[in-house]
Design a protein around this motif. Structure first.
Motif, PDB file in Angstrom:
ATOM      1  N   PRO A   1      71.626  13.377  15.892  1.00  0.00           N
ATOM      2  CA  PRO A   1      70.819  14.575  16.148  1.00  0.00           C
ATOM      3  C   PRO A   1      69.532  14.267  16.906  1.00  0.00           C
ATOM      4  O   PRO A   1      68.916  13.211  16.706  1.00  0.00           O
ATOM      5  CB  PRO A   1      70.509  15.091  14.739  1.00  0.00           C
ATOM      6  N   CYS A   2      69.154  15.192  17.766  1.00  0.00           N
ATOM      7  CA  CYS A   2      67.840  15.143  18.404  1.00  0.00           C
ATOM      8  C   CYS A   2      66.860  15.784  17.437  1.00  0.00           C
ATOM      9  O   CYS A   2      67.010  16.953  17.079  1.00  0.00           O
ATOM     10  CB  CYS A   2      67.871  15.900  19.729  1.00  0.00           C
ATOM     11  N   LEU A   3      65.876  15.021  17.006  1.00  0.00           N
ATOM     12  CA  LEU A   3      64.934  15.486  15.990  1.00  0.00           C
ATOM     13  C   LEU A   3      63.506  15.220  16.425  1.00  0.00           C
ATOM     14  O   LEU A   3      63.200  14.174  16.996  1.00  0.00           O
ATOM     15  CB  LEU A   3      65.194  14.757  14.667  1.00  0.00           C
ATOM     16  N   ASN A   4      62.646  16.169  16.159  1.00  0.00           N
ATOM     17  CA  ASN A   4      61.217  15.949  16.325  1.00  0.00           C
ATOM     18  C   ASN A   4      60.507  16.600  15.149  1.00  0.00           C
ATOM     19  O   ASN A   4      60.754  17.762  14.831  1.00  0.00           O
ATOM     20  CB  ASN A   4      60.707  16.540  17.633  1.00  0.00           C
ATOM     21  N   PHE A   5      59.658  15.832  14.485  1.00  0.00           N
ATOM     22  CA  PHE A   5      58.936  16.310  13.309  1.00  0.00           C
ATOM     23  C   PHE A   5      57.498  15.838  13.465  1.00  0.00           C
ATOM     24  O   PHE A   5      57.205  14.650  13.307  1.00  0.00           O
ATOM     25  CB  PHE A   5      59.573  15.725  12.044  1.00  0.00           C
ATOM     26  N   ALA A   6      56.595  16.761  13.832  1.00  0.00           N
ATOM     27  CA  ALA A   6      55.233  16.370  14.198  1.00  0.00           C
ATOM     28  C   ALA A   6      54.201  17.141  13.396  1.00  0.00           C
ATOM     29  O   ALA A   6      54.390  18.317  13.082  1.00  0.00           O
ATOM     30  CB  ALA A   6      55.014  16.616  15.694  1.00  0.00           C
ATOM     31  N   ASN A   7      53.098  16.468  13.091  1.00  0.00           N
ATOM     32  CA  ASN A   7      51.999  17.071  12.342  1.00  0.00           C
ATOM     33  C   ASN A   7      50.711  17.025  13.157  1.00  0.00           C
ATOM     34  O   ASN A   7      50.503  16.106  13.958  1.00  0.00           O
ATOM     35  CB  ASN A   7      51.778  16.331  11.022  1.00  0.00           C
ATOM     36  N   GLY A   8      49.849  18.015  12.932  1.00  0.00           N
ATOM     37  CA  GLY A   8      48.579  18.038  13.645  1.00  0.00           C
ATOM     38  C   GLY A   8      47.486  18.690  12.815  1.00  0.00           C
ATOM     39  O   GLY A   8      47.768  19.512  11.933  1.00  0.00           O
ATOM     40  N   LEU A   9      46.249  18.320  13.100  1.00  0.00           N
ATOM     41  CA  LEU A   9      45.095  18.918  12.428  1.00  0.00           C
ATOM     42  C   LEU A   9      43.997  19.140  13.451  1.00  0.00           C
ATOM     43  O   LEU A   9      43.640  18.238  14.210  1.00  0.00           O
ATOM     44  CB  LEU A   9      44.581  18.008  11.305  1.00  0.00           C
TER      45      LEU A   9
ATOM     46  N   THR B   1      36.928  30.022  11.335  1.00  0.00           N
ATOM     47  CA  THR B   1      37.957  29.024  11.064  1.00  0.00           C
ATOM     48  C   THR B   1      37.321  27.644  11.015  1.00  0.00           C
ATOM     49  O   THR B   1      36.490  27.304  11.860  1.00  0.00           O
ATOM     50  CB  THR B   1      39.049  29.053  12.156  1.00  0.00           C
ATOM     51  N   SER B   2      37.699  26.861  10.025  1.00  0.00           N
ATOM     52  CA  SER B   2      37.152  25.510   9.920  1.00  0.00           C
ATOM     53  C   SER B   2      38.207  24.435  10.191  1.00  0.00           C
ATOM     54  O   SER B   2      37.903  23.384  10.743  1.00  0.00           O
ATOM     55  CB  SER B   2      36.550  25.286   8.533  1.00  0.00           C
ATOM     56  N   ARG B   3      39.452  24.710   9.821  1.00  0.00           N
ATOM     57  CA  ARG B   3      40.529  23.744  10.051  1.00  0.00           C
ATOM     58  C   ARG B   3      41.839  24.491  10.325  1.00  0.00           C
ATOM     59  O   ARG B   3      42.067  25.573   9.789  1.00  0.00           O
ATOM     60  CB  ARG B   3      40.739  22.827   8.838  1.00  0.00           C
ATOM     61  N   ILE B   4      42.686  23.884  11.132  1.00  0.00           N
ATOM     62  CA  ILE B   4      44.041  24.372  11.337  1.00  0.00           C
ATOM     63  C   ILE B   4      44.993  23.207  11.116  1.00  0.00           C
ATOM     64  O   ILE B   4      44.884  22.161  11.777  1.00  0.00           O
ATOM     65  CB  ILE B   4      44.249  24.963  12.748  1.00  0.00           C
ATOM     66  N   PHE B   5      45.899  23.379  10.168  1.00  0.00           N
ATOM     67  CA  PHE B   5      46.920  22.382   9.865  1.00  0.00           C
ATOM     68  C   PHE B   5      48.239  22.874  10.477  1.00  0.00           C
ATOM     69  O   PHE B   5      48.569  24.062  10.363  1.00  0.00           O
ATOM     70  CB  PHE B   5      47.114  22.230   8.358  1.00  0.00           C
ATOM     71  N   ALA B   6      48.989  21.997  11.095  1.00  0.00           N
ATOM     72  CA  ALA B   6      50.211  22.447  11.757  1.00  0.00           C
ATOM     73  C   ALA B   6      51.335  21.427  11.622  1.00  0.00           C
ATOM     74  O   ALA B   6      51.108  20.212  11.568  1.00  0.00           O
ATOM     75  CB  ALA B   6      49.947  22.738  13.230  1.00  0.00           C
ATOM     76  N   ASN B   7      52.560  21.968  11.572  1.00  0.00           N
ATOM     77  CA  ASN B   7      53.770  21.150  11.628  1.00  0.00           C
ATOM     78  C   ASN B   7      54.733  21.809  12.595  1.00  0.00           C
ATOM     79  O   ASN B   7      54.851  23.034  12.652  1.00  0.00           O
ATOM     80  CB  ASN B   7      54.430  21.020  10.262  1.00  0.00           C
TER      81      ASN B   7
ATOM     82  N   ALA C   1      45.392  31.237  -2.325  1.00  0.00           N
ATOM     83  CA  ALA C   1      45.425  31.434  -0.871  1.00  0.00           C
ATOM     84  C   ALA C   1      44.272  32.308  -0.393  1.00  0.00           C
ATOM     85  O   ALA C   1      44.319  32.869   0.690  1.00  0.00           O
ATOM     86  CB  ALA C   1      46.755  32.079  -0.474  1.00  0.00           C
ATOM     87  N   ASN C   2      43.241  32.400  -1.206  1.00  0.00           N
ATOM     88  CA  ASN C   2      42.140  33.309  -0.867  1.00  0.00           C
ATOM     89  C   ASN C   2      41.358  32.840   0.348  1.00  0.00           C
ATOM     90  O   ASN C   2      40.734  33.636   1.036  1.00  0.00           O
ATOM     91  CB  ASN C   2      41.199  33.469  -2.065  1.00  0.00           C
ATOM     92  N   ALA C   3      41.356  31.552   0.644  1.00  0.00           N
ATOM     93  CA  ALA C   3      40.626  31.043   1.807  1.00  0.00           C
ATOM     94  C   ALA C   3      41.572  30.380   2.798  1.00  0.00           C
ATOM     95  O   ALA C   3      41.191  29.496   3.544  1.00  0.00           O
ATOM     96  CB  ALA C   3      39.558  30.055   1.361  1.00  0.00           C
ATOM     97  N   MET C   4      42.840  30.809   2.805  1.00  0.00           N
ATOM     98  CA  MET C   4      43.829  30.190   3.667  1.00  0.00           C
ATOM     99  C   MET C   4      44.801  31.249   4.172  1.00  0.00           C
ATOM    100  O   MET C   4      45.223  32.129   3.426  1.00  0.00           O
ATOM    101  CB  MET C   4      44.596  29.107   2.897  1.00  0.00           C
TER     102      MET C   4
ATOM    103  N   ALA D   1      48.559  26.599   9.146  1.00  0.00           N
ATOM    104  CA  ALA D   1      47.682  27.091   8.083  1.00  0.00           C
ATOM    105  C   ALA D   1      46.244  26.974   8.547  1.00  0.00           C
ATOM    106  O   ALA D   1      45.829  25.931   9.051  1.00  0.00           O
ATOM    107  CB  ALA D   1      47.890  26.295   6.800  1.00  0.00           C
ATOM    108  N   GLN D   2      45.501  28.052   8.401  1.00  0.00           N
ATOM    109  CA  GLN D   2      44.079  28.054   8.732  1.00  0.00           C
ATOM    110  C   GLN D   2      43.264  28.110   7.444  1.00  0.00           C
ATOM    111  O   GLN D   2      43.551  28.903   6.553  1.00  0.00           O
ATOM    112  CB  GLN D   2      43.706  29.271   9.570  1.00  0.00           C
ATOM    113  N   SER D   3      42.272  27.263   7.353  1.00  0.00           N
ATOM    114  CA  SER D   3      41.312  27.379   6.254  1.00  0.00           C
ATOM    115  C   SER D   3      39.999  27.881   6.833  1.00  0.00           C
ATOM    116  O   SER D   3      39.679  27.646   8.000  1.00  0.00           O
ATOM    117  CB  SER D   3      41.117  26.024   5.556  1.00  0.00           C
ATOM    118  N   TYR D   4      39.256  28.579   6.000  1.00  0.00           N
ATOM    119  CA  TYR D   4      38.016  29.212   6.443  1.00  0.00           C
ATOM    120  C   TYR D   4      36.834  28.676   5.654  1.00  0.00           C
ATOM    121  O   TYR D   4      36.983  28.168   4.536  1.00  0.00           O
ATOM    122  CB  TYR D   4      38.101  30.733   6.273  1.00  0.00           C
ATOM    123  N   ARG D   5      35.715  28.824   6.248  1.00  0.00           N
ATOM    124  CA  ARG D   5      34.503  28.491   5.503  1.00  0.00           C
ATOM    125  C   ARG D   5      34.422  29.428   4.321  1.00  0.00           C
ATOM    126  O   ARG D   5      34.894  30.538   4.342  1.00  0.00           O
ATOM    127  CB  ARG D   5      33.270  28.667   6.411  1.00  0.00           C
TER     128      ARG D   5
END
Length: 348
Positions: free
Chosen positions: A90-98, A163-169, A276-279, A302-306
């Protein structure tokens, strides 16, 4: 860390999310999503937690510790979900970012976990002066990592100065069947029975004359279709699509209740007990299945907020998916890449 237990716990989390989705947002429409994509983003967030809600994250993720989450992430990123296309698999890509606001420095130990356990791309940005620019950057990253299948998960103005952080996959999967199970010349059009008793006509049914693994249970059966594995004898992974078909034409809701213990994922998390009140979490997935194999992609942001069942009885029988059914794609040791259901194959 017990790998088998950790994967089993990850699967249980996915099943609980699936059950919630089937009862709410997707009770009357087709659905596909990626349990492992959501799990890894929540793990990314948990890895940086030092406050009291860490216990809630661990409880939700059914994990004993952050170390266990980080260890599982490392195995997923470096072993289970690595590309095998150069060796015929299989062709697979699994990537994370912040993406983190430049005014909020990260703890050094957290940065190390991000780079070693999650292999995450770390980006220091300025949300306060250029939130739209960051949004475009995140979308471009996901577009690239999903091979163009998910071009825009974050809509205009969804990223703000707060927005303070964005987590991504991002997850991309493309695989061919292990054998030439389906001949396009044998694909026929037929009728599909909807849950409400109506019929839709002109549905394409792929047809196979091969012998397949069909497990019969009380009230439903499961067809398992393997994908072509890697030619590397050291690569012990195996990927499969499982189709779960209830015996009764209107049996999908009952099957979902029995088997399973683009939406706003954070609302689902909250219903299941995760704070999930700040996300805000967004998830998007798609899948295409044809006579050659499967192409699928998913992204979670996912976005987290101040501060503001019994063993199966295997026997020969037909498997005609002419009424609503479930499906899942998994690696043989239990990691669930995609889950979903089909209520109307013509509805998209």
């Amino acid at each position: 860390m017990d790998l088998e237990e950790s994967i089993s716990n990850q699967t249980d989390v996915g099943l609980e999310i699936t059950k919630q989705l089937l009862q709410t947002e997707f009770k009357d429409k087709n659905m596909v999503y990626s349990p492992v994509s959501i799990h890894i983003v929540l793990s990314l967030i948990a890895a940086g937690k030092t406050t009291s809600d860490l216990d809630q994250f661990l409880s939700f993720l059914k994990s004993k510790s952050v170390d266990d989450l980080n260890s599982l992430a490392y195995i997923l990123v470096t072993s289970i979900l690595v590309d095998a296309s150069s060796r015929g698999g299989p062709c697979l890509n699994f990537a994370n970012g912040l993406w983190v606001d430049e005014s909020l420095p990260l703890d050094h130990s957290y940065e190390k976990v991000l780079s070693t356990s999650y292999k995450a791309a770390l980006n220091h940005v300025d949300f306060k002066s250029n939130p739209e620019g960051v949004r475009t950057q995140v979308n471009s990253w996901i577009n690239k990592e999903t091979n163009g299948l998910i071009p825009e998960i974050l809509s205009p103005h969804s990223v703000t100065t707060l927005t303070s952080r964005i987590f991504a996959n991002a997850l991309y999967f493309k695989a061919t069947w292990d054998d030439e199970y389906f001949d396009a010349s044998r694909t026929r059009k037929g009728e599909f029975h909807l849950l409400n008793g109506d019929l839709v006509k002109g549905v394409r049914f792929m047809t196979s004359r091969h012998r397949h693994s069909i497990s019969a249970y009380d009230g439903f059966k499961v067809l398992s279709l393997p994908y072509k594995p890697s030619r590397d004898y050291k690569d012990m992974r195996g990927f499969y699509m499982h189709l779960l078909l209830p015996d009764a034409r209107d049996g999908l809701p009952a099957l979902a209740e029995r088997v399973f213990r683009s939406f706003e994922a954070s609302s689902v998390m909250e219903k299941l007990g995760l704070p999930a009140n700040a996300m805000v979490m967004m998830h998007e997935a798609l899948i295409e299945v044809d006579e050659n194999g499967t192409t699928a992609a998913a992204a979670t942001v996912a976005q987290s907020y101040r501060a503001l069942a019994p063993p199966p009885e295997v026997k020969e029988e037909d498997f005609v998916a002419d009424h609503p059914f479930m499906f899942l794609i998994e690696e043989g040791r239990g990691t669930m890449l995609f889950m979903g259901h089909v209520l109307n194959p013509l509805a998209g």
